[in-house]
Design a protein around this motif. Sequence first.
Motif, PDB file in Angstrom:
ATOM      1  N   HIS A 132       0.823  -1.212   0.000  1.00 17.00           N
ATOM      2  CA  HIS A 132       0.000   0.000   0.000  1.00 17.00           C
ATOM      3  C   HIS A 132       0.859   1.265   0.000  1.00 17.00           C
ATOM      4  O   HIS A 132       0.392   2.326  -0.365  1.00 17.00           O
ATOM      5  N   ALA A 133       2.109   1.141   0.385  1.00 15.06           N
ATOM      6  CA  ALA A 133       2.995   2.309   0.427  1.00 15.06           C
ATOM      7  C   ALA A 133       3.842   2.453  -0.838  1.00 15.06           C
ATOM      8  O   ALA A 133       4.533   3.445  -0.994  1.00 15.06           O
ATOM      9  N   THR A 134       3.786   1.470  -1.721  1.00 18.19           N
ATOM     10  CA  THR A 134       4.595   1.513  -2.939  1.00 18.19           C
ATOM     11  C   THR A 134       4.098   2.630  -3.843  1.00 18.19           C
ATOM     12  O   THR A 134       2.922   2.672  -4.201  1.00 18.19           O
ATOM     13  N   GLY A 135       5.019   3.524  -4.206  1.00 15.58           N
ATOM     14  CA  GLY A 135       4.647   4.676  -5.024  1.00 15.58           C
ATOM     15  C   GLY A 135       4.343   4.325  -6.469  1.00 15.58           C
ATOM     16  O   GLY A 135       3.334   4.714  -7.022  1.00 15.58           O
ATOM     17  N   ASP A 136       5.224   3.556  -7.086  1.00 12.43           N
ATOM     18  CA  ASP A 136       5.078   3.200  -8.496  1.00 12.43           C
ATOM     19  C   ASP A 136       4.753   1.715  -8.582  1.00 12.43           C
ATOM     20  O   ASP A 136       5.629   0.866  -8.440  1.00 12.43           O
ATOM     21  N   LEU A 137       3.491   1.396  -8.821  1.00 12.55           N
ATOM     22  CA  LEU A 137       3.070   0.000  -8.832  1.00 12.55           C
ATOM     23  C   LEU A 137       3.649  -0.774 -10.005  1.00 12.55           C
ATOM     24  O   LEU A 137       3.740  -1.997  -9.966  1.00 12.55           O
ATOM     25  N   ALA A 138       4.039  -0.086 -11.058  1.00 14.75           N
ATOM     26  CA  ALA A 138       4.595  -0.756 -12.232  1.00 14.75           C
ATOM     27  C   ALA A 138       6.109  -0.913 -12.130  1.00 14.75           C
ATOM     28  O   ALA A 138       6.697  -1.706 -12.847  1.00 14.75           O
ATOM     29  N   GLY A 139       6.728  -0.159 -11.229  1.00 16.74           N
ATOM     30  CA  GLY A 139       8.186  -0.200 -11.107  1.00 16.74           C
ATOM     31  C   GLY A 139       8.629  -0.969  -9.891  1.00 16.74           C
ATOM     32  O   GLY A 139       7.867  -1.678  -9.251  1.00 16.74           O
ATOM     33  N   GLU A 140       9.884  -0.808  -9.577  1.00 18.85           N
ATOM     34  CA  GLU A 140      10.470  -1.464  -8.427  1.00 18.85           C
ATOM     35  C   GLU A 140      10.156  -0.663  -7.162  1.00 18.85           C
ATOM     36  O   GLU A 140      10.246   0.555  -7.156  1.00 18.85           O
ATOM     37  N   ALA A 141       9.817  -1.354  -6.082  1.00 17.90           N
ATOM     38  CA  ALA A 141       9.529  -0.682  -4.818  1.00 17.90           C
ATOM     39  C   ALA A 141      10.824  -0.168  -4.207  1.00 17.90           C
ATOM     40  O   ALA A 141      11.821  -0.880  -4.142  1.00 17.90           O
ATOM     41  N   GLU A 142      10.810   1.092  -3.782  1.00 17.48           N
ATOM     42  CA  GLU A 142      11.945   1.643  -3.053  1.00 17.48           C
ATOM     43  C   GLU A 142      11.780   1.225  -1.600  1.00 17.48           C
ATOM     44  O   GLU A 142      10.795   1.565  -0.956  1.00 17.48           O
ATOM     45  N   LEU A 143      12.721   0.476  -1.096  1.00 14.77           N
ATOM     46  CA  LEU A 143      12.597  -0.072   0.250  1.00 14.77           C
ATOM     47  C   LEU A 143      13.085   0.931   1.286  1.00 14.77           C
ATOM     48  O   LEU A 143      14.080   0.730   1.972  1.00 14.77           O
ATOM     49  N   ASP A 144      12.343   2.037   1.392  1.00 19.58           N
ATOM     50  CA  ASP A 144      12.652   3.050   2.395  1.00 19.58           C
ATOM     51  C   ASP A 144      11.938   2.687   3.698  1.00 19.58           C
ATOM     52  O   ASP A 144      11.247   1.676   3.791  1.00 19.58           O
ATOM     53  N   ALA A 145      12.104   3.515   4.704  1.00 13.24           N
ATOM     54  CA  ALA A 145      11.533   3.223   6.022  1.00 13.24           C
ATOM     55  C   ALA A 145      10.014   3.107   5.971  1.00 13.24           C
ATOM     56  O   ALA A 145       9.433   2.217   6.606  1.00 13.24           O
ATOM     57  N   ALA A 146       9.346   3.966   5.206  1.00 17.83           N
ATOM     58  CA  ALA A 146       7.881   3.910   5.113  1.00 17.83           C
ATOM     59  C   ALA A 146       7.423   2.599   4.465  1.00 17.83           C
ATOM     60  O   ALA A 146       6.445   1.985   4.904  1.00 17.83           O
ATOM     61  N   GLU A 147       8.135   2.183   3.434  1.00 19.54           N
ATOM     62  CA  GLU A 147       7.796   0.926   2.752  1.00 19.54           C
ATOM     63  C   GLU A 147       7.997  -0.265   3.688  1.00 19.54           C
ATOM     64  O   GLU A 147       7.153  -1.157   3.764  1.00 19.54           O
ATOM     65  N   ILE A 148       9.098  -0.281   4.414  1.00 18.51           N
ATOM     66  CA  ILE A 148       9.351  -1.370   5.356  1.00 18.51           C
ATOM     67  C   ILE A 148       8.296  -1.384   6.452  1.00 18.51           C
ATOM     68  O   ILE A 148       7.751  -2.443   6.790  1.00 18.51           O
ATOM     69  N   ARG A 149       7.982  -0.219   7.011  1.00 26.33           N
ATOM     70  CA  ARG A 149       6.965  -0.153   8.078  1.00 26.33           C
ATOM     71  C   ARG A 149       5.624  -0.685   7.586  1.00 26.33           C
ATOM     72  O   ARG A 149       4.945  -1.429   8.294  1.00 26.33           O
ATOM     73  N   GLU A 150       5.226  -0.321   6.384  1.00 18.84           N
ATOM     74  CA  GLU A 150       3.957  -0.802   5.830  1.00 18.84           C
ATOM     75  C   GLU A 150       3.980  -2.316   5.662  1.00 18.84           C
ATOM     76  O   GLU A 150       3.051  -3.010   6.045  1.00 18.84           O
ATOM     77  N   ARG A 151       5.053  -2.801   5.091  1.00 17.84           N
ATOM     78  CA  ARG A 151       5.143  -4.240   4.820  1.00 17.84           C
ATOM     79  C   ARG A 151       5.274  -5.068   6.104  1.00 17.84           C
ATOM     80  O   ARG A 151       4.915  -6.241   6.115  1.00 17.84           O
ATOM     81  N   MET A 152       5.771  -4.477   7.164  1.00 15.71           N
ATOM     82  CA  MET A 152       5.931  -5.185   8.437  1.00 15.71           C
ATOM     83  C   MET A 152       4.808  -4.856   9.428  1.00 15.71           C
ATOM     84  O   MET A 152       4.879  -5.238  10.594  1.00 15.71           O
ATOM     85  N   SER A 153       3.776  -4.185   8.979  1.00 19.23           N
ATOM     86  CA  SER A 153       2.734  -3.703   9.888  1.00 19.23           C
ATOM     87  C   SER A 153       1.952  -4.820  10.570  1.00 19.23           C
ATOM     88  O   SER A 153       1.278  -4.572  11.565  1.00 19.23           O
ATOM     89  N   GLY A 154       2.047  -6.044  10.108  1.00 18.40           N
ATOM     90  CA  GLY A 154       1.370  -7.155  10.766  1.00 18.40           C
ATOM     91  C   GLY A 154       2.137  -7.712  11.951  1.00 18.40           C
ATOM     92  O   GLY A 154       1.668  -8.634  12.607  1.00 18.40           O
ATOM     93  N   ASN A 155       3.295  -7.147  12.232  1.00 15.78           N
ATOM     94  CA  ASN A 155       4.111  -7.605  13.355  1.00 15.78           C
ATOM     95  C   ASN A 155       4.263  -6.470  14.358  1.00 15.78           C
ATOM     96  O   ASN A 155       4.844  -5.437  14.055  1.00 15.78           O
TER      97      ASN A 155
END
Length: 177
Positions: A132-155
């Motif tokens: 949900h935090a990925t800016g460009d859905l067609a490109g590569e996800a930039e694994l910044d802090a916001a992206e990591i936090r979103e992807r790890m939000s279930g923990n």
Amino acid sequence: MDWMLADQPVEARLRVNGRPHALSIEPRVTLLDALREHLGLTGTKKGCDHGQCGACTVLVNGRRINSCLSLALAHEGDDVVTVEGLAGGGRLHPLQAAFLEHDGFQCGYCTPGQICSAVGMLAEVEAGWPSHATGDLAGEAELDAAEIRERMSGNICRCSAYPNIVAAIRSVAEAAS
């Protein structure tokens, strides 16, 4: 009266951390309880027992799941990996080492689930899955802090070691790229 058979043990064959296991368990036993109580793999933790905290996260066929929400019998033939199965050849998994290096834990209770989730999350990024935090859905996800936090939000970490957890995950992601 088939419902009465739910109390009767059945044979289950699980592959956990690369090793086959034959268990005699009740059909309603969760994967979490099979791991902890029947196989003695206590690294996987029982937190909320409702799939809300992520302490019980393990990898099943490379994907992260909450083992408290899944019946053990549903995983016959699957490849289950717990935090105990991540290290190999006498060496910690890179995420285990990074959690130590970056002090990505305080009490440590959530750490096994956090690490297993991070392993699965990095595989999702590698496969090009957006969040949900990925800016460009067609490109590569930039694994910044916001992206990591979103992807790890279930923990959830009740000690709030999040900045260090994010730093540990980023260090492994950067080393891999």
